[in-house]
Design a protein around this motif. Structure first.
Motif, PDB file in Angstrom:
ATOM      1  N   PHE A 210       5.817  -3.160  -8.918  1.00  0.00           N
ATOM      2  CA  PHE A 210       5.935  -2.163  -9.975  1.00  0.00           C
ATOM      3  C   PHE A 210       7.334  -2.227 -10.585  1.00  0.00           C
ATOM      4  CE2 PHE A 210       2.805   0.285  -7.235  1.00  0.00           C
ATOM      5  CZ  PHE A 210       1.719   0.056  -8.081  1.00  0.00           C
ATOM      6  N   ALA A 211       7.416  -1.998 -11.891  1.00  0.00           N
ATOM      7  CA  ALA A 211       8.714  -1.923 -12.559  1.00  0.00           C
ATOM      8  C   ALA A 211       9.423  -0.635 -12.145  1.00  0.00           C
ATOM      9  CB  ALA A 211       8.528  -1.968 -14.072  1.00  0.00           C
ATOM     10  N   VAL A 212      10.748  -0.666 -12.118  1.00  0.00           N
ATOM     11  CA  VAL A 212      11.538   0.530 -11.838  1.00  0.00           C
ATOM     12  C   VAL A 212      12.465   0.806 -13.031  1.00  0.00           C
ATOM     13  CG1 VAL A 212      11.468   0.290  -9.328  1.00  0.00           C
ATOM     14  CG2 VAL A 212      13.259  -0.871 -10.616  1.00  0.00           C
ATOM     15  N   PRO A 213      12.731   2.099 -13.326  1.00  0.00           N
ATOM     16  CA  PRO A 213      12.216   3.282 -12.643  1.00  0.00           C
ATOM     17  C   PRO A 213      10.747   3.574 -12.948  1.00  0.00           C
ATOM     18  CG  PRO A 213      13.519   3.943 -14.527  1.00  0.00           C
ATOM     19  CD  PRO A 213      13.654   2.453 -14.418  1.00  0.00           C
ATOM     20  N   GLY A 214      10.162   2.920 -13.941  1.00  0.00           N
ATOM     21  CA  GLY A 214       8.754   3.144 -14.254  1.00  0.00           C
ATOM     22  C   GLY A 214       8.549   4.375 -15.113  1.00  0.00           C
ATOM     23  N   SER A 215       7.410   4.417 -15.739  1.00  0.00           N
ATOM     24  CA  SER A 215       7.073   5.538 -16.605  1.00  0.00           C
ATOM     25  C   SER A 215       6.302   6.592 -15.825  1.00  0.00           C
ATOM     26  CB  SER A 215       6.231   5.054 -17.791  1.00  0.00           C
ATOM     27  OG  SER A 215       5.731   6.137 -18.535  1.00  0.00           O
ATOM     28  N   PHE A 216       6.525   7.854 -16.156  1.00  0.00           N
ATOM     29  CA  PHE A 216       5.826   8.940 -15.494  1.00  0.00           C
ATOM     30  C   PHE A 216       4.798   9.593 -16.424  1.00  0.00           C
ATOM     31  CE2 PHE A 216       9.584   8.384 -12.928  1.00  0.00           C
ATOM     32  CZ  PHE A 216       9.106   8.560 -11.641  1.00  0.00           C
ATOM     33  N   THR A 217       4.424   8.878 -17.475  1.00  0.00           N
ATOM     34  CA  THR A 217       3.340   9.373 -18.314  1.00  0.00           C
ATOM     35  C   THR A 217       2.022   9.240 -17.560  1.00  0.00           C
ATOM     36  OG1 THR A 217       2.934   7.223 -19.342  1.00  0.00           O
ATOM     37  CG2 THR A 217       4.594   8.652 -20.390  1.00  0.00           C
ATOM     38  N   GLN A 218       1.033  10.036 -17.946  1.00  0.00           N
ATOM     39  CA  GLN A 218      -0.250  10.011 -17.252  1.00  0.00           C
ATOM     40  C   GLN A 218      -0.917   8.644 -17.299  1.00  0.00           C
ATOM     41  OE1 GLN A 218      -1.241  12.514 -15.356  1.00  0.00           O
ATOM     42  NE2 GLN A 218      -2.982  11.288 -14.665  1.00  0.00           N
ATOM     43  N   PRO A 219      -0.943   7.953 -18.469  1.00  0.00           N
ATOM     44  CA  PRO A 219      -1.551   6.615 -18.486  1.00  0.00           C
ATOM     45  C   PRO A 219      -0.833   5.625 -17.555  1.00  0.00           C
ATOM     46  CG  PRO A 219      -1.340   7.467 -20.708  1.00  0.00           C
ATOM     47  CD  PRO A 219      -0.587   8.404 -19.820  1.00  0.00           C
TER      48      PRO A 219
ATOM     49  N   ARG B  75      -0.832   2.541 -12.457  1.00  0.00           N
ATOM     50  CA  ARG B  75      -0.209   2.249 -11.161  1.00  0.00           C
ATOM     51  C   ARG B  75      -1.199   2.505 -10.032  1.00  0.00           C
ATOM     52  NH1 ARG B  75       5.770   3.091  -9.723  1.00  0.00           N
ATOM     53  NH2 ARG B  75       5.816   3.201  -7.456  1.00  0.00           N
ATOM     54  N   TRP B  76      -1.900   3.626 -10.108  1.00  0.00           N
ATOM     55  CA  TRP B  76      -2.886   3.984  -9.095  1.00  0.00           C
ATOM     56  C   TRP B  76      -4.011   2.959  -9.031  1.00  0.00           C
ATOM     57  CZ3 TRP B  76      -3.568   6.583  -4.903  1.00  0.00           C
ATOM     58  CH2 TRP B  76      -4.844   6.980  -4.492  1.00  0.00           C
ATOM     59  N   GLN B  77      -4.471   2.514 -10.178  1.00  0.00           N
ATOM     60  CA  GLN B  77      -5.553   1.531 -10.207  1.00  0.00           C
ATOM     61  C   GLN B  77      -5.105   0.198  -9.616  1.00  0.00           C
ATOM     62  OE1 GLN B  77      -8.725   2.114 -10.841  1.00  0.00           O
ATOM     63  NE2 GLN B  77      -8.185   4.277 -11.179  1.00  0.00           N
ATOM     64  N   ARG B  78      -3.845  -0.150  -9.819  1.00  0.00           N
ATOM     65  CA  ARG B  78      -3.340  -1.386  -9.199  1.00  0.00           C
ATOM     66  C   ARG B  78      -3.317  -1.245  -7.682  1.00  0.00           C
ATOM     67  NH1 ARG B  78       2.409  -3.974 -10.887  1.00  0.00           N
ATOM     68  NH2 ARG B  78       1.448  -3.731 -12.955  1.00  0.00           N
ATOM     69  N   ASP B  79      -2.880  -0.088  -7.182  1.00  0.00           N
ATOM     70  CA  ASP B  79      -2.909   0.157  -5.734  1.00  0.00           C
ATOM     71  C   ASP B  79      -4.317  -0.047  -5.175  1.00  0.00           C
ATOM     72  OD1 ASP B  79      -0.212   0.848  -5.417  1.00  0.00           O
ATOM     73  OD2 ASP B  79      -0.576   2.956  -5.867  1.00  0.00           O
ATOM     74  N   LEU B  80      -5.303   0.543  -5.827  1.00  0.00           N
ATOM     75  CA  LEU B  80      -6.676   0.462  -5.339  1.00  0.00           C
ATOM     76  C   LEU B  80      -7.221  -0.965  -5.426  1.00  0.00           C
ATOM     77  CD1 LEU B  80      -8.216   3.726  -6.866  1.00  0.00           C
ATOM     78  CD2 LEU B  80      -7.325   3.370  -4.551  1.00  0.00           C
TER      79      LEU B  80
END
Length: 510
Positions: free
Chosen positions: A242-251, A256-261
């Motif tokens: 994941f890129a840092v610091p990364g975006s905290f927008t909902q999309p 990010r969550w979908q990549r984890d799964l």
């Protein structure tokens, strides 16, 4: 009538004040080249005798302290320049800190070199035996300084000379083995003894060669039985990059969550049949897994009851925020969790002795300390989160010894600088010290499975997205260091100083 003044002593003093500190600074830079990832260790056989000679001829204790600090500043300036990387990532907000971060931290850590420098000046040689006393004194007090560096002002046990020997490959495995008896501290001590003995001349070079042969022979003997066997548990680690610091927008959080799964599904397929566990790195989950039932159900939809150990944030009952590892094995409540207790000063919290706030909000709160997690389906595990892995002798619950250690981290903040390489080398030593296998799972690398002798069984390099799958090695019986911990370093330091004093007395009375 004219008067003249002999200015030669003053000129000589000014010359020495101007050259010795600069020479010490240069020697410190050279010593830093022995650190990972450079490993130019032969330089130390020049650096240590040269530094000891400078201290012996310092001419006064204040100048000896100054020389020691200048050496430490050069050493830590080059060894710690990577701390600027996170600031560059957030340069718009913290641009003002760029000129101060590495020099400021180097200046502070250099202070720990002043005590060994003063001790060497006090015991400066009169005869050959006193030269030997200087080497032993410097080694013993350096161990003492390392212990102070680990505990004072929140602790920052970085750039210890013992980490120089975590060399990739078989050579590093051989040379790291004394750490099973005295941790990284005995490696520092041995390094100074071996590199400092040439101060004694020809006999010193012979003595140094003997030390190195005995050291290597010990490592070969301890690892002669071959690598430890593997258990039937397969550890599958995701490295999502994941890129840092990364975006905290909902999309962005949803992506990010979908990549984890998706990577969890890949990891399970790669792990195959049999007992297994899936690991996510530090703060990989954008969902609060302890309280988010829908997130746990999404994981269970892929992993079933296979345990998933994931980096996540956690809110305590009083509203405190923790950097945590959460263990889930289905849609039900989290089965266990661990809260990071060694927090990064200025990054994860602002120390109380700082009169102004640096971290946003209240920062993270520290957990209670080392803990062994008992998760159904896997051997007891001792978690570490990022920064904690550098604290030798403080990472395992000695009353409830785990069967393996797991370090989750996010080194993407430091890019492809020396920082991640130094961190990995130091972390690798923890496996030798404790006699436990160690799985390292980081967001962007270096991820690895490390055996209890420090052998890297498998790894994923920096700045890569991928899955690392490997069987968990079998743990060794508790090492001497695992049983007695930092006490061994304290004893080593005490007896070294005592031996140095005896050698000095012998040199005076002869």
């Amino acid at each position: 009538m004219s008067m003249t003044t002999d200015r030669r002593p003053v000129a000589t003093l000014k010359a020495r004040l101007s050259t010795d500190p600069w020479r010490a600074f240069g020697l410190g830079l050279l010593a830093a080249l022995a650190l990972p990832p450079f490993y130019l260790l032969p330089l130390l056989w020049f650096v240590v005798p040269a530094l000891l000679r400078s201290l012996a001829r310092a001419g006064g204790w204040r100048r000896a302290i100054w020389i020691g600090w200048c050496f430490g500043f050069g050493f830590n300036l080059l060894g710690l320049f990577w701390v600027t990387e996170p600031i560059l990532i957030m340069a718009r907000q913290f641009w003002w800190a760029i000129p101060f971060a590495a020099p400021g931290l180097a200046a502070a850590t250099a202070c720990y070199l002043m005590l060994p420098a003063l001790a060497v000046y006090w015991i400066r040689p009169v005869r050959l035996t006193a030269a030997a006393a200087m080497v032993v004194m410097f080694a013993g007090v350096m161990v003492m300084a390392n212990l102070a560096q680990q505990f004072l002002f929140t602790g920052f046990p970085w750039n210890f000379w013992g980490a120089d020997w975590a060399i990739p490959g078989r050579l590093g495995v051989i040379m790291m083995q004394p750490a099973a008896y005295g941790g990284i501290f005995v490696l520092t001590w041995l390094t100074i003894i071996a590199a400092g003995l040439p101060l004694l001349g020809r006999r010193g070079w012979i003595g140094s060669a003997v030390v190195m042969l005995l050291w290597a022979g010990f490592g070969l003997a301890r690892t002669a039985g071959g690598r430890a066997a593997d258990t039937d548990l397969t550890v599958a680690m995701i490295q999502p990059d994941f890129a840092v610091p990364g975006s905290f927008t909902q999309p962005a959080l949803q992506a990010r969550w979908q990549r984890d799964l998706a990577m969890t599904r890949e990891a399970l397929a790669a792990a195959g049949a049999g007992p297994k566990v899936v690991v996510w790195p530090e703060t990989a989950s954008p969902a609060l897994l302890q309280t988010d039932a829908a997130a746990r159900a999404a994981i269970a939809g892929i992993a079933g009851t296979t345990p998933v150990l994931a980096g996540s944030f956690r809110f305590g009952a009083t509203g405190k925020v923790y950097n945590s590892l959460i263990a889930v094995d289905g849609p039900g409540p989290a089965v266990a969790w661990y809260d990071k207790w060694k927090l990064v000063p200025f990054g994860e919290y602002t120390p109380k002795w700082i009169p102004f706030k640096i971290t946003p909000g209240s920062g993270f709160s520290p957990g209670p300390g080392p803990r062994t997690l008992h998760v159904p389906g896997i051997p007891p595990v001792g978690p570490l989160i990022c920064y904690e892995s550098i604290f030798s002798g403080e990472i395992v619950d000695k009353k409830d010894r785990p069967a393996w250690m797991l370090n989750i981290s996010d080194n993407a903040w430091f890019g492809d600088s020396t920082g991640p390489h130094q961190d990995f080398a130091t972390t690798r030593l923890r496996a030798v010290e404790e006699g436990l296998p160690l799985a390292v799972d980081t967001n962007s690398g270096i991820s690895a499975m490390i055996g209890p002798y420090g052998t890297v069984r498998a790894s994923l390099g920096l700045d890569r997205r991928g899955i690392l799958v490997h069987r968990l090695p079998v743990a060794l019986p508790a090492t001497t260091y695992a049983k007695f911990g930092l006490t061994t370093a304290g004893i080593l330091s005490f007896y070294s100083v005592a031996v140095a004093v005896i050698l000095l007395i012998v040199s005076i009375t002869l």
